[in-house]
Design a protein around this motif. Structure first.
Motif, PDB file in Angstrom:
ATOM      1  N   ALA A  47       0.920  -1.139  -0.058  1.00 25.96           N
ATOM      2  CA  ALA A  47      -0.031   0.002   0.111  1.00 25.96           C
ATOM      3  C   ALA A  47       0.614   1.222   0.020  1.00 25.96           C
ATOM      4  O   ALA A  47       0.261   2.471   0.040  1.00 25.96           O
ATOM      5  N   GLY A  48       1.964   1.099   0.139  1.00 25.89           N
ATOM      6  CA  GLY A  48       3.050   2.503  -0.153  1.00 25.89           C
ATOM      7  C   GLY A  48       3.024   3.090   1.169  1.00 25.89           C
ATOM      8  O   GLY A  48       3.180   4.417   1.169  1.00 25.89           O
ATOM      9  N   ILE A  49       2.880   2.412   2.381  1.00 30.85           N
ATOM     10  CA  ILE A  49       2.867   3.122   3.742  1.00 30.85           C
ATOM     11  C   ILE A  49       4.211   3.113   4.444  1.00 30.85           C
ATOM     12  O   ILE A  49       4.805   1.900   4.524  1.00 30.85           O
ATOM     13  N   ASP A  50       4.281   4.320   5.155  1.00 22.58           N
ATOM     14  CA  ASP A  50       5.740   4.464   5.670  1.00 22.58           C
ATOM     15  C   ASP A  50       5.462   4.339   7.205  1.00 22.58           C
ATOM     16  O   ASP A  50       4.307   4.178   7.646  1.00 22.58           O
ATOM     17  N   LYS A  51       6.554   4.509   8.061  1.00 21.60           N
ATOM     18  CA  LYS A  51       6.290   4.343   9.761  1.00 21.60           C
ATOM     19  C   LYS A  51       5.409   5.609   9.925  1.00 21.60           C
ATOM     20  O   LYS A  51       4.596   5.344  11.006  1.00 21.60           O
ATOM     21  N   LYS A  52       5.738   6.728   9.507  1.00 21.82           N
ATOM     22  CA  LYS A  52       5.342   7.912   9.953  1.00 21.82           C
ATOM     23  C   LYS A  52       3.334   7.614   9.502  1.00 21.82           C
ATOM     24  O   LYS A  52       2.474   8.024  10.371  1.00 21.82           O
ATOM     25  N   THR A  53       3.006   7.080   8.512  1.00 19.25           N
ATOM     26  CA  THR A  53       1.481   6.916   8.095  1.00 19.25           C
ATOM     27  C   THR A  53       1.049   5.751   9.056  1.00 19.25           C
ATOM     28  O   THR A  53       0.036   5.816   9.363  1.00 19.25           O
ATOM     29  N   VAL A  54       1.841   4.855   9.488  1.00 19.79           N
ATOM     30  CA  VAL A  54       1.612   3.838  10.431  1.00 19.79           C
ATOM     31  C   VAL A  54       1.002   4.436  11.791  1.00 19.79           C
ATOM     32  O   VAL A  54       0.114   3.959  12.125  1.00 19.79           O
ATOM     33  N   ARG A  55       1.811   5.373  12.110  1.00 15.06           N
ATOM     34  CA  ARG A  55       1.662   5.982  13.462  1.00 15.06           C
ATOM     35  C   ARG A  55       0.225   6.694  13.372  1.00 15.06           C
ATOM     36  O   ARG A  55      -0.555   7.041  14.226  1.00 15.06           O
ATOM     37  N   ALA A  56       0.118   7.226  12.249  1.00 14.65           N
ATOM     38  CA  ALA A  56      -1.067   8.197  11.841  1.00 14.65           C
ATOM     39  C   ALA A  56      -2.341   7.214  11.753  1.00 14.65           C
ATOM     40  O   ALA A  56      -3.341   7.591  12.330  1.00 14.65           O
ATOM     41  N   LEU A  57      -2.234   6.144  11.187  1.00 19.45           N
ATOM     42  CA  LEU A  57      -3.350   5.262  11.114  1.00 19.45           C
ATOM     43  C   LEU A  57      -3.637   4.774  12.436  1.00 19.45           C
ATOM     44  O   LEU A  57      -4.745   4.525  13.057  1.00 19.45           O
ATOM     45  N   ALA A  58      -2.570   4.474  13.493  1.00 15.36           N
ATOM     46  CA  ALA A  58      -2.985   4.299  14.775  1.00 15.36           C
ATOM     47  C   ALA A  58      -3.626   5.100  15.584  1.00 15.36           C
ATOM     48  O   ALA A  58      -4.577   4.778  16.403  1.00 15.36           O
ATOM     49  N   ARG A  59      -3.237   6.329  15.421  1.00 12.28           N
ATOM     50  CA  ARG A  59      -4.084   7.430  16.108  1.00 12.28           C
ATOM     51  C   ARG A  59      -5.349   7.427  15.637  1.00 12.28           C
ATOM     52  O   ARG A  59      -6.433   7.643  16.266  1.00 12.28           O
ATOM     53  N   ASP A  60      -5.546   7.270  14.019  1.00  8.89           N
ATOM     54  CA  ASP A  60      -7.018   7.302  13.399  1.00  8.89           C
ATOM     55  C   ASP A  60      -7.812   6.248  14.047  1.00  8.89           C
ATOM     56  O   ASP A  60      -9.223   6.310  14.023  1.00  8.89           O
ATOM     57  N   PHE A  61      -7.111   5.128  14.297  1.00  3.29           N
ATOM     58  CA  PHE A  61      -8.055   3.877  14.682  1.00  3.29           C
ATOM     59  C   PHE A  61      -8.103   3.902  16.319  1.00  3.29           C
ATOM     60  O   PHE A  61      -8.680   3.242  16.784  1.00  3.29           O
ATOM     61  N   GLY A  62      -7.784   5.013  16.852  1.00  3.49           N
ATOM     62  CA  GLY A  62      -7.965   5.087  18.627  1.00  3.49           C
ATOM     63  C   GLY A  62      -7.157   4.177  19.312  1.00  3.49           C
ATOM     64  O   GLY A  62      -7.631   3.850  20.386  1.00  3.49           O
ATOM     65  N   LEU A  63      -5.935   3.961  18.975  1.00  5.18           N
ATOM     66  CA  LEU A  63      -4.891   2.962  19.585  1.00  5.18           C
ATOM     67  C   LEU A  63      -4.377   3.529  20.786  1.00  5.18           C
ATOM     68  O   LEU A  63      -3.368   2.965  21.204  1.00  5.18           O
ATOM     69  N   GLY A  64      -4.556   4.996  21.260  1.00  6.19           N
ATOM     70  CA  GLY A  64      -3.888   5.500  22.168  1.00  6.19           C
ATOM     71  C   GLY A  64      -2.351   5.670  22.012  1.00  6.19           C
ATOM     72  O   GLY A  64      -1.795   5.911  21.219  1.00  6.19           O
ATOM     73  N   GLY A  65      -1.871   4.926  23.247  1.00  4.51           N
ATOM     74  CA  GLY A  65      -0.325   5.239  23.243  1.00  4.51           C
ATOM     75  C   GLY A  65       0.353   4.192  22.323  1.00  4.51           C
ATOM     76  O   GLY A  65       1.441   4.521  22.227  1.00  4.51           O
ATOM     77  N   LEU A  66      -0.238   3.352  21.740  1.00  6.34           N
ATOM     78  CA  LEU A  66       0.367   2.517  20.713  1.00  6.34           C
ATOM     79  C   LEU A  66       0.940   3.285  19.773  1.00  6.34           C
ATOM     80  O   LEU A  66       1.874   3.081  19.097  1.00  6.34           O
ATOM     81  N   ALA A  67       0.234   4.315  19.264  1.00  2.83           N
ATOM     82  CA  ALA A  67       0.708   5.363  18.366  1.00  2.83           C
ATOM     83  C   ALA A  67       1.986   5.784  18.306  1.00  2.83           C
ATOM     84  O   ALA A  67       2.718   6.232  17.369  1.00  2.83           O
ATOM     85  N   GLU A  68       2.176   6.022  19.577  1.00  3.38           N
ATOM     86  CA  GLU A  68       3.690   6.681  19.889  1.00  3.38           C
ATOM     87  C   GLU A  68       4.644   5.744  20.581  1.00  3.38           C
ATOM     88  O   GLU A  68       5.731   6.251  21.095  1.00  3.38           O
TER      89      GLU A  68
END
Length: 265
Positions: free
Chosen positions: A141-162
């Protein structure tokens, strides 16, 4: 990017996600399970002396929250002399054992959390993935680490995003120094101690031929004065097994992958 990831996942059949407990694989696991349901997605988490206990607890906690189908397994890398000898491509043997173990338990398509940033680093584990037919949804899907963290925030994963990057404990051991479970236990204990005392942004306890090196992000390292380092060194010495007793303890700025020594091919 979310739509691209969704398109990749929906194109796959029943799949098994290799979940380490880090932000990449955890975010992939949450999204895949929410999108496709646990009748199509199984999570596979390997435990070993190289996996910090808190990573396993994190996986179990989120499995309970999200209703995952989770299998805990021993990948068997500590029975592999190639892995234990700690060559520069140690990760190849680690991932080979992992993917073989997963394949022995499930005939589902294996998925990893590799992202496009991983392509710019030395990653022999990707060679093992290729050999075992593993798919990488973020790469597709062409996704980098920064986007993974943005997705984690978008999914409501809290501290996992950071969640800070935290490769396996064996990655702290300099190439060609044999991997030993007691050594890894000490590494984990030392890093927990440094985190408790100094709360650095990044910390790695490196085992080198020259001794132990505590690597920290430059700001945290600069803030640790001589007295703090001396006090910390004495506490660290008390955590070390006989094989490391008496080794000098030093402090240096964090360098990604600094335990790798030799030609990376």
């Amino acid at each position: 990017m979310r739509a691209a990831l969704e398109a990749v996942l929906t194109s796959l059949g029943p799949s098994a996600v290799a979940v380490s407990g880090g932000v990449d694989s955890m975010t992939l696991a949450v999204f895949a399970n929410r999108l496709l349901g646990n009748e199509h997605i199984t999570m596979m988490h390997a435990v070993s002396p190289a996996v910090p206990p808190e990573a396993t607890e994190r996986v179990k906690d989120w499995a309970k929250r999200e209703g995952w189908t989770l299998r805990i397994l021993d990948a068997g890398e500590f029975g592999d002399s190639n892995y234990l000898s700690n060559p520069v491509n140690r990760c190849f043997f680690c991932k080979s054992n992992l993917y073989s173990a997963i394949a022995s338990l499930s005939d589902r398509q294996i998925l990893s959390g590799a992202n496009t940033d991983d392509l710019g680093e030395y990653r022999p584990g990707l060679d093992a993935a290729r050999d075992h037919g593993v798919r990488h949804p973020y790469l597709e899907a062409g996704i980098d680490k920064k986007t993974v963290r943005a997705l984690a925030r978008d999914f409501g994963l809290g501290g996992l995003a950071e969640l800070p990057a935290s490769p396996c404990l064996s990655s702290r051991v300099e190439t060609a120094i044999a991997i030993d479970p007691e050594m890894l236990k000490a590494i984990h204990g030392v890093e927990r101690l440094v985190n408790e005392r100094l709360a650095p942004k990044t910390v790695r306890c490196r085992i080198r031929r020259s001794g132990l090196v505590i690597e920290m992000d430059p700001t945290s390292l600069a803030n640790a004065d001589g007295e703090q380092r001396d006090t910390l060194s004495r506490s660290i010495a008390g955590l070390l097994p006989a094989s490391l007793s008496g080794k000098p303890i030093g402090f240096e700025p964090y360098r990604n992958g600094s335990a790798f020594v030799g030609v990376k091919s």
